[in-house]
Write an enzyme that holds these catalytic residues in place. Structure first.
Site, PDB file in Angstrom:
ATOM      1  N   ASN A  15      -4.781  15.094  -4.366  1.00  0.00           N
ATOM      2  CA  ASN A  15      -5.221  14.466  -5.621  1.00  0.00           C
ATOM      3  C   ASN A  15      -5.569  15.509  -6.661  1.00  0.00           C
ATOM      4  OD1 ASN A  15      -5.305  11.881  -4.364  1.00  0.00           O
ATOM      5  ND2 ASN A  15      -7.410  12.230  -3.688  1.00  0.00           N
ATOM      6  N   GLY A  43      -8.107  16.075  -2.921  1.00  0.00           N
ATOM      7  CA  GLY A  43      -7.470  15.211  -1.934  1.00  0.00           C
ATOM      8  C   GLY A  43      -7.878  15.719  -0.564  1.00  0.00           C
ATOM      9  N   LYS A  44      -8.296  14.787   0.300  1.00  0.00           N
ATOM     10  CA  LYS A  44      -8.817  15.235   1.588  1.00  0.00           C
ATOM     11  C   LYS A  44      -7.771  16.012   2.394  1.00  0.00           C
ATOM     12  CE  LYS A  44     -12.066  11.410   1.658  1.00  0.00           C
ATOM     13  NZ  LYS A  44     -13.151  12.168   1.033  1.00  0.00           N
ATOM     14  N   ASN A  47      -7.276  19.503   0.694  1.00  0.00           N
ATOM     15  CA  ASN A  47      -8.480  20.326   0.904  1.00  0.00           C
ATOM     16  C   ASN A  47      -8.552  20.829   2.346  1.00  0.00           C
ATOM     17  OD1 ASN A  47      -9.213  19.609  -1.696  1.00  0.00           O
ATOM     18  ND2 ASN A  47     -10.675  18.031  -1.051  1.00  0.00           N
ATOM     19  N   GLU A 140      -6.710   8.675   3.593  1.00  0.00           N
ATOM     20  CA  GLU A 140      -6.405   8.395   2.179  1.00  0.00           C
ATOM     21  C   GLU A 140      -4.922   8.112   1.972  1.00  0.00           C
ATOM     22  OE1 GLU A 140      -9.715  10.494  -0.691  1.00  0.00           O
ATOM     23  OE2 GLU A 140      -7.951  11.652  -0.166  1.00  0.00           O
ATOM     24  N   ASP A 235     -22.183  22.002  -5.222  1.00  0.00           N
ATOM     25  CA  ASP A 235     -21.270  20.858  -5.343  1.00  0.00           C
ATOM     26  C   ASP A 235     -20.734  20.597  -3.933  1.00  0.00           C
ATOM     27  OD1 ASP A 235     -19.231  19.079  -5.802  1.00  0.00           O
ATOM     28  OD2 ASP A 235     -18.066  20.377  -7.110  1.00  0.00           O
ATOM     29  N   GLY A 240     -17.047  18.508   3.463  1.00  0.00           N
ATOM     30  CA  GLY A 240     -16.615  17.862   4.705  1.00  0.00           C
ATOM     31  C   GLY A 240     -15.167  18.208   5.034  1.00  0.00           C
ATOM     32  N   ASP A 241     -14.355  18.359   4.006  1.00  0.00           N
ATOM     33  CA  ASP A 241     -12.949  18.727   4.237  1.00  0.00           C
ATOM     34  C   ASP A 241     -12.851  20.157   4.753  1.00  0.00           C
ATOM     35  OD1 ASP A 241     -12.192  16.233   3.331  1.00  0.00           O
ATOM     36  OD2 ASP A 241     -12.013  16.923   1.261  1.00  0.00           O
TER      37      ASP A 241
HETATM   38  O1  RIB Z   1     -13.395  14.861   0.192  1.00  0.00           O
HETATM   39  C1  RIB Z   1     -13.315  15.206  -1.165  1.00  0.00           C
HETATM   40  C2  RIB Z   1     -12.038  14.697  -1.742  1.00  0.00           C
HETATM   41  O2  RIB Z   1     -12.057  13.280  -1.692  1.00  0.00           O
HETATM   42  C3  RIB Z   1     -11.829  15.041  -3.195  1.00  0.00           C
HETATM   43  O3  RIB Z   1     -11.150  16.252  -3.364  1.00  0.00           O
HETATM   44  C4  RIB Z   1     -11.089  13.829  -3.726  1.00  0.00           C
HETATM   45  O4  RIB Z   1      -9.798  14.099  -4.119  1.00  0.00           O
HETATM   46  C5  RIB Z   1     -11.128  12.792  -2.614  1.00  0.00           C
HETATM   47  O5  RIB Z   1      -9.936  12.747  -1.935  1.00  0.00           O
END
Ligand code: RIB
Length: 294
Positions: A15, A43-44, A47, A140, A235, A240-241
């Site tokens: 994302n 985007g999970k 990331n 996702e 931030d 978590g990713d």
């Molecule tokens: O876990 C964080 C992510 O969740 C963000 O980068 C966002 O894109 C959503 O997917």
């Protein structure tokens, strides 16, 4: 002779994160003035792939972005982090967008418009996992595609890791093909709690609890608690990713799950001290230095 499996195959979302700093989430009917904090790759799936590669594992990523400028940015992000695999470009659907409310104190609320992520097919997802030591997925992208990736990973002898984020009850049907399930407290509750997850087939449940650390629940074995590294978060988007990516990378290198959880916690702590969901500050040296403080 059996096939040599190496590295991490990540299947998931990519994302563009549009981040706005706000003191609190807006109420229904309210217009809240915030401060634009920037546009970041996110985007999970992306990331986690970037975090895996930055943690030292050969990593490939399977996902779909739009044929637009945001898609170019996300492809460049993956290339810069040495993540292999070319993301598929959708013909018409735009790149997924995440609207991230970065709240005072480092927490966040996120709304995702899936866009091209919704076009990830089971064939895309299952086609790129052969030979990986670890297959890592999140939720996702369409659940049947995640199911195909996990099944293909299992069939090829890989260790399978599912981060059930965002939580959906459909995740319970996937757990028979999952070796390690990662959930935060909200996701765990939405899925019925640790006992329900064990009953649905998840033998190892990793419960992340932010500043309270991480719990490893293995069915029939005493709980293991891994304390968090003490930090002042800037931030927490993507922390978590980073945890999941580093966990997969460390497991792919042959570590025990208990040890991999310490490295994963260090990765989450490093990312939470920077803006955006990805940071070049995450690398094997930084991880080793933080882990050595334990
Ligand atoms: O876990 C964080 C992510 O969740 C963000 O980068 C966002 O894109 C959503 O997917």
């Amino acid at each position: 002779m059996s096939e040599q499996r190496t590295g991490v195959a990540v299947v998931g979302s990519a994302n563009l994160d549009l981040v706005v700093e706000v003191p609190r989430p807006p109420r229904v009917g309210e217009t809240l003035l915030g401060r634009a904090a920037g546009r970041f790759p996110g985007g999970k799936g992306l990331n986690q792939a970037v975090a895996s590669a930055r943690s030292g594992a050969p990593t490939r990523f399977c996902g779909v972005v739009g044929s637009d400028e945001s898609g170019d940015l996300l492809q460049r992000t993956l290339t810069d982090a040495a993540v292999a695999g070319r993301v598929r470009r959708a013909d018409a659907a735009p790149t997924g967008v995440a609207h991230v409310f970065a709240l005072d104190g480092g927490d966040n609320s996120i709304v995702v418009a899936a866009g091209a992520n919704a076009e990830l097919t089971a064939a895309d997802a299952a086609g790129d996992v052969a030979g990986a030591a670890v297959v890592l997925a999140q939720l996702e992208v369409p659940v049947p595609s995640v199911a195909a990736a996990l099944r293909a990973g299992r069939a090829s002898g890989a260790l399978t890791v599912l981060n059930a984020a965002p939580a959906t009850v459909q995740a319970l049907d996937l757990l028979g093909d999952v070796d390690v399930l990662v959930v935060n407290e909200t996701e765990c509750e939405e899925l019925g709690g640790v006992d329900a997850l064990h009953a649905a087939g998840a033998s190892a449940v990793v419960l992340t609890r932010g500043a309270d650390g991480v719990e490893l629940h293995v069915h029939g074995v005493p709980l293991v608690h891994v304390p968090a590294f003490p930090i002042v978060p800037v931030d927490t988007t993507g922390a978590g990713d980073a945890f999941c990516g580093a966990l997969a990378a460390t497991l792919a290198a042959g570590s025990r799950l208990e040890d991999a959880l310490v490295t994963a916690s260090a990765a989450g702590a490093i990312v939470a001290q920077h803006h955006g969901a990805n940071t070049p500050a995450l690398d094997p040296q930084a991880l080793a230095a933080l882990v050595a403080t334990r």
